[in-house]
Write an enzyme that holds these catalytic residues in place. Structure first.
Site, PDB file in Angstrom:
ATOM      1  CG  ASP A 111      -0.049  -0.500   2.265  1.00 48.23           C
ATOM      2  OD1 ASP A 111      -1.111  -0.392   3.454  1.00 48.23           O
ATOM      3  OD2 ASP A 111       0.803   0.458   2.469  1.00 48.23           O
ATOM      4  CG  HIS A 126       5.102  -9.083  -0.913  1.00 51.12           C
ATOM      5  ND1 HIS A 126       3.794  -9.663   0.391  1.00 51.12           N
ATOM      6  CD2 HIS A 126       5.901 -10.368  -0.639  1.00 51.12           C
ATOM      7  CE1 HIS A 126       4.832 -10.938   1.507  1.00 51.12           C
ATOM      8  NE2 HIS A 126       5.541 -11.166   0.975  1.00 51.12           N
ATOM      9  CB  CYS A 134       7.117  -4.238 -19.453  1.00 53.28           C
ATOM     10  SG  CYS A 134       7.252  -5.509 -19.998  1.00 53.28           S
ATOM     11  CB  SER A 227      -1.713 -13.856   9.541  1.00 53.17           C
ATOM     12  OG  SER A 227      -1.582 -13.831   7.528  1.00 53.17           O
TER      13      SER A 227
END
Ligand code: BV8
Ligand code: ZN
Length: 287
Positions: A111, A126, A134, A227
């Protein structure tokens, strides 16, 4: 310091004393850190992967099968995140990282809220939904350029926002996404994708190596709002535990690494973290 229960205040104290003895700290964050900003988590209550299938939206096969749907999915998530602001947890971490260059943040979140809170050198394992890359040549493309390309190729979608609704479903006007044209790379014509690591893709080796180096020289590890169900995050806890580095977690509910934790604070990150980092300066090694 926000209100935390007395039991939690006691475990925050224990986490604080664990940190007091640490010269270098690595903090691994997950969706729970952004929950109090209004960004949906993934596996807890109302979690995104409880309402949607990651296999349909966040794997290379899903993208190959229906790139439009995946673009729509990340467009909706980007519109949700753009309406959110960093919370006290991001601020506490940014100030700790600014005050101590031996306090490193590694995040699983896409985010971008750590960056918006002023934490420039966070490791985004991530990726980040605000960026586009691309699939063929890896060339990065700015969001603004891609937005212009999206709207030029899809006039019907211009300015489309998919407001988040309480049940988490995105109600977009009934536009035929079948006509949606996915933008092509300006360098090689390859398919452009949101710059996130899909399930089944590997986390970029350079990021893993950077995070592993920080962990190697750290004396303690924090896990904040995760988690740890995803292996690319959980493995850092395995590495820390194998190296005998204590791991303290601030997380509501179970984590995959509960058996590896030295201690756990089951309180919301924003309140508990504020309390935890305010005394980082007391560390014997604090500069
Ligand atoms: C890999 C970007 C080697 C995308 C993410 C093929 C297909 C499918 C799966 C696999 C596959 N190959 C390998 C896999 C395994 C997979 C994996 O580990 N799956 C798990 C679920 C079993 N791993 C991978 O694919 C990884 N790559 O292994 O590479 C490889 C390569 C090729 C082939 C084989 C192996 C790549 C994983 C990266 C996936 N992309 N994000 C997107 O976001 O759309 S990860 C995904 O989970 C999420 O996006 C999120 O980033 C991440 C971690 O989740 P958390 O942050 O922990 O969030 P969660 O909701 O789970 O937990 C939040 C916690 O906070 C909860 O406990 C909650 O109670 C608590 N909480 C809530 N509020 C608060 C709070 N706590 C405190 N305060 C609060 N206020
Ligand atoms: Zn390209």
């Amino acid at each position: 310091m926000g209100e935390t229960s007395s039991a939690a205040a006691d475990s925050v104290d224990r986490a604080r004393s664990l940190l007091r003895r640490a010269r270098r700290v690595v903090a691994l964050t997950g969706a729970g850190v952004s929950a109090e900003s209004g960004v949906p988590t993934f596996r807890g209550q109302g979690g995104l992967w409880r309402q949607y299938r990651a296999e349909d939206l966040a794997t290379p096969a899903a993208f190959a099968h229906d790139p439009r749907l995946v673009w729509e999915w990340y467009g909706w998530r980007r519109s949700v995140v753009s309406g959110c602001a960093p919370n006290a947890a991001h601020a506490a971490l940014a100030s700790a990282a600014a005050a101590h260059d031996d306090f490193r943040i590694v995040t699983q979140n896409v985010d971008g809220l750590h960056i918006r809170a002023g934490n420039a050198d966070v490791i985004e394992l991530h990726g980040n939904i605000a960026r586009v890359r691309c699939m063929a040549c890896g060339a990065p493309h700015s969001r603004a350029l891609v937005q212009r390309m999206l709207e030029a190729a899809n006039p019907a979608f211009a300015g489309l926002t998919a407001p988040a609704v309480p049940d988490g479903d995105a109600h977009v006007e009934d536009i035929d996404f079948g006509a949606f044209h996915v933008p092509a790379c300006t360098h090689c014509g390859g398919l452009l994708k949101p710059d996130v690591v899909f399930f089944g893709e590997s986390v970029p080796r350079t990021l893993v190596a950077d995070a592993a180096r920080s962990l190697e020289s750290a004396d303690a590890m924090l896990v904040l709002g995760s988690s740890l169900m995803v292996y690319s995050g959980y493995r850092f806890c395995e590495w820390a535990h194998r190296a005998g580095k204590p791991i303290a977690a601030i997380n509501m509910g179970r984590t995959r690494a509960d058996h590896l934790l030295a201690l756990k604070v089951e309180e919301p990150c924003a309140a508990a973290l504020g309390a935890l980092v305010e005394r980082l300066d007391d560390r014997e090694f604090a500069r």
